[in-house]
Write an enzyme that holds these catalytic residues in place. Structure first.
Site, PDB file in Angstrom:
ATOM      1  N   GLU A   1      -9.632  24.128 -14.521  1.00  0.00           N
ATOM      2  CA  GLU A   1      -9.549  24.757 -13.210  1.00  0.00           C
ATOM      3  C   GLU A   1      -8.128  25.272 -13.059  1.00  0.00           C
ATOM      4  O   GLU A   1      -7.173  24.494 -12.953  1.00  0.00           O
ATOM      5  CB  GLU A   1      -9.847  23.791 -12.069  1.00  0.00           C
ATOM      6  CG  GLU A   1      -9.970  24.564 -10.749  1.00  0.00           C
ATOM      7  CD  GLU A   1      -9.377  23.918  -9.513  1.00  0.00           C
ATOM      8  OE1 GLU A   1      -9.679  24.381  -8.407  1.00  0.00           O
ATOM      9  OE2 GLU A   1      -8.574  22.979  -9.633  1.00  0.00           O
TER      10      GLU A   1
ATOM     11  N   ASP B   1      -8.893  19.361 -12.955  1.00  0.00           N
ATOM     12  CA  ASP B   1      -8.436  19.850 -11.657  1.00  0.00           C
ATOM     13  C   ASP B   1      -6.999  20.393 -11.721  1.00  0.00           C
ATOM     14  O   ASP B   1      -6.123  19.756 -12.314  1.00  0.00           O
ATOM     15  CB  ASP B   1      -8.482  18.659 -10.684  1.00  0.00           C
ATOM     16  CG  ASP B   1      -8.316  19.057  -9.240  1.00  0.00           C
ATOM     17  OD1 ASP B   1      -9.173  19.776  -8.719  1.00  0.00           O
ATOM     18  OD2 ASP B   1      -7.326  18.625  -8.616  1.00  0.00           O
TER      19      ASP B   1
HETATM   20  C1  GLC Z   1      -8.797  21.552  -6.710  1.00  0.00           C
HETATM   21  C2  GLC Z   1     -10.082  21.042  -6.097  1.00  0.00           C
HETATM   22  C3  GLC Z   1      -9.906  20.993  -4.608  1.00  0.00           C
HETATM   23  C4  GLC Z   1      -8.768  20.068  -4.283  1.00  0.00           C
HETATM   24  C5  GLC Z   1      -7.501  20.464  -5.021  1.00  0.00           C
HETATM   25  C6  GLC Z   1      -6.513  19.353  -5.006  1.00  0.00           C
HETATM   26  O1  GLC Z   1      -8.539  22.868  -6.361  1.00  0.00           O
HETATM   27  O2  GLC Z   1     -11.144  21.835  -6.497  1.00  0.00           O
HETATM   28  O3  GLC Z   1     -11.072  20.583  -3.962  1.00  0.00           O
HETATM   29  O4  GLC Z   1      -8.522  20.081  -2.907  1.00  0.00           O
HETATM   30  O5  GLC Z   1      -7.756  20.720  -6.376  1.00  0.00           O
HETATM   31  O6  GLC Z   1      -6.956  18.314  -5.818  1.00  0.00           O
END
Ligand code: GLC
Ligand code: CA
Length: 539
Positions: free
Chosen positions: A267, A206
């Protein structure tokens, strides 16, 4: 059984994202859980995916859908137990499906033991050094230490009773870890090992591009939403800092020390040439391609993104990935039902302009048939295989996305893509749960999208996904673009040609083409607008 000798599985894997709260509920409390997932894994085996990625199921106050983790090495009571997790992994592996879990290293929950300890300790203490605590600006320290804004609106700093401030790029309940502290690194290595020992096949990481902040936390007077790009020649001080790569190399070494091939998936909302740096040899295996997800239904933009994505990843020997939907953005079946740009994470309310559903679904099917023909790895978000639309009429009282409150009810947020799935027609909550009510309410017409409604129906969206995922395995060889009329994307992979008709008029296929897959009705050799076909070329 998964084939543990297959060290390259991730280069072509179709990976299905499960949002545990909304996949399937085993105990009738209206919230999905791990046992519910295990009970429905057959659906994913039939669908033909290679792996699942589970969004967080860890203990959490659920202020941000579990992306506020209070304990990284356990299962939340509402989702089950560690034995339930082990049973899920065992069943998935029996079915040949690998399991990827979500690692949330940028921040934890304010209920995490380390953050509680930090709050209970004095400024300057080792406990506070696990996070970013600072004195404020202004005469009495009454102003935040810098001007950074939270991704969920409002300042990225919150003041504690003793006067210091702590940094949170997201909700105030999500304090950012201080990754320049070796104790933070050591703790996360334990977390990696904990799940690797439980036989997970990898981690989706994440907001991994935010973990390291620029020295001195300099001001950043610009917004940061969507794919991060330099502004006035500067990269934002909270994104894509050079120090992240060293951490990824350390993690990669840990994963590589385990049996089989365990993967890291980044991500990071960065442009292709920057995400490619995260997947250099010795770092992560793959990264989400958000530049692809961001494109509107526009042939030139999509084609350009395909080219830059593949060339950026080829340059570092990494597979390109493709994604159209996830738990943070409006579902693509609804996104493409609007003309023009759509705010991906802002949500839609009942009073807002509504998408054209038929158009959205037609384009979504064409977009998916295009995506699943591309070389590399593809991500599918639960429900998209049903053509499920965004819930665009949720009552505001049920909204849970923290951005709704933090924006003073200006931005509705991401709940519309997180509504529990419909499985059957004539059962409470369309087979999601034994309960009539679910944690977010399902739309009255969800039965039309249920798995049971579409199963075995030749032109259903579910059938399209099953066929595409199966045929996709026979697509080998690099992508080569072909000449095509305006607003048509055409390429070959071996003896298969893919034609995505993004124009407003029909296009004709080459004589002798055998249609293998079509996202919409093809008459003879004519591909209607907003339709993708895969054809075998006449030899
Ligand atoms: C990422 C997740 C999202 C979350 C953010 C903070 O973007 O996919 O759902 O709100 O991180 O953790
Ligand atoms: Ca439950």
């Amino acid at each position: 059984m998964i084939d543990s000798t297959d060290t390259e599985w991730w280069r072509t894997a179709a990976i299905y994202q499960i949002y545990p709260r909304s996949f399937s509920d085993s105990n009738g409390d209206g919230t999905g859980d791990l046992a519910g997932i295990t009970a429905r894994l057959d659906h994913l085996a039939t669908l033909g995916v290679d792996a699942v990625w589970l969004s967080p199921f860890y203990p959490s106050p659920q202020n941000d859908g579990g992306y506020d983790v209070a304990d990284y090495r356990n299962v939340a009571d509402e989702f089950g137990t560690l034995p339930d997790f082990d049973a899920l992994v065992a069943r998935a592996h029996d079915l040949g499906i690998r399991v990827i879990v979500d690692l949330v290293p940028n921040h934890c929950s304010w209920e995490h033991a380390s953050f509680r300890a930090a709050l209970a300790s004095a400024p300057g203490s080792p406990e506070r050094a696990m996070f970013h605590f600072r004195d404020g600006r202004g005469t009495d320290g009454e102003l935040p230490p810098n001007d950074w804004q939270s991704m969920f609106e409002g300042p990225a700093w919150t003041r504690t009773p003793d006067g210091q401030w702590y940094l949170h790029l997201f909700d105030e309940s999500q304090p950012d870890w201080n990754w320049s502290n070796p104790a933070v690194r050591a703790d996360f290595e334990q977390t990696l090992r904990f799940w690797l020992d439980r036989d997970v096949d990898g981690f989706r990481v994440d907001v991994c591009d935010a973990m390291v902040k620029a020295d001195g936390l300099p001001d950043w007077p610009y917004p940061t939403k969507g794919v991060v790009r330099p502004i006035d020649g500067r990269m934002p001080p909270m994104w894509d800092q050079e120090g992240i790569h060293e951490i990824f190399r350390e993690w990669r070494a840990v994963l590589d020390s385990y049996e089989g091939t365990r993967i890291l998936c980044a991500e990071a909302w960065l442009p292709p040439e920057r995400t490619a740096r995260i997947v250099r040899p010795g770092e992560m295996h793959q990264a989400f391609n958000f530049a692809y997800l961001e494109q509107q239904w526009d042939a030139t933009a999509i084609r350009d993104t395909i080219e830059t994505s593949i060339s950026s990843n080829d340059a570092v020997g990494a597979p390109t990935t493709w994604v159209l939907s996830n738990h943070d953005v409006m579902r693509h079946a609804s996104r493409y039902g609007y003309d023009g740009p759509v705010a991906l994470e802002s949500g839609v309310g009942a009073d807002d302009p509504q998408p054209d559903r038929a158009l959205g679904l037609r384009r979504a099917r064409a977009a998916t048939a295009l995506m699943l023909a591309l070389p590399g790895s593809a991500y599918i978000y639960q429900g998209e295989e049903l053509g499920l639309p965004e819930s665009t009429d949720l009552p505001d009282e049920v909204r849970q996305d923290p951005v709704w409150e933090r924006s003073g009810h200006r931005i509705r947020g991401r709940d519309g893509c997180r509504v529990p799935l419909p499985w059957t027609v004539s059962a409470p909550s369309f087979g999601f749960s034994a309960s009539e009510t679910t944690w977010l309410p399902q739309a009255a017409d969800f039965g039309n999208f249920a798995v049971a409604t579409q199963d075995g129906v030749p032109d259903s969206t579910l059938s399209l996904y099953r066929e595409a995922l199966s045929l996709r395995r026979s697509l080998t060889g690099p992508l080569e673009f072909s000449e095509a009329p305006a607003d048509v994307i055409s390429f070959t992979r071996g003896d298969v040609r893919v034609v995505a008709n993004i124009s407003t008029s029909p296009v004709a296929l080459q004589a002798g083409s055998e249609v293998l897959l079509a996202s919409g009705p093809v008459q003879g050799l004519t591909v209607p607008a907003d339709t993708t076909v895969w054809v075998r070329l006449a030899s």
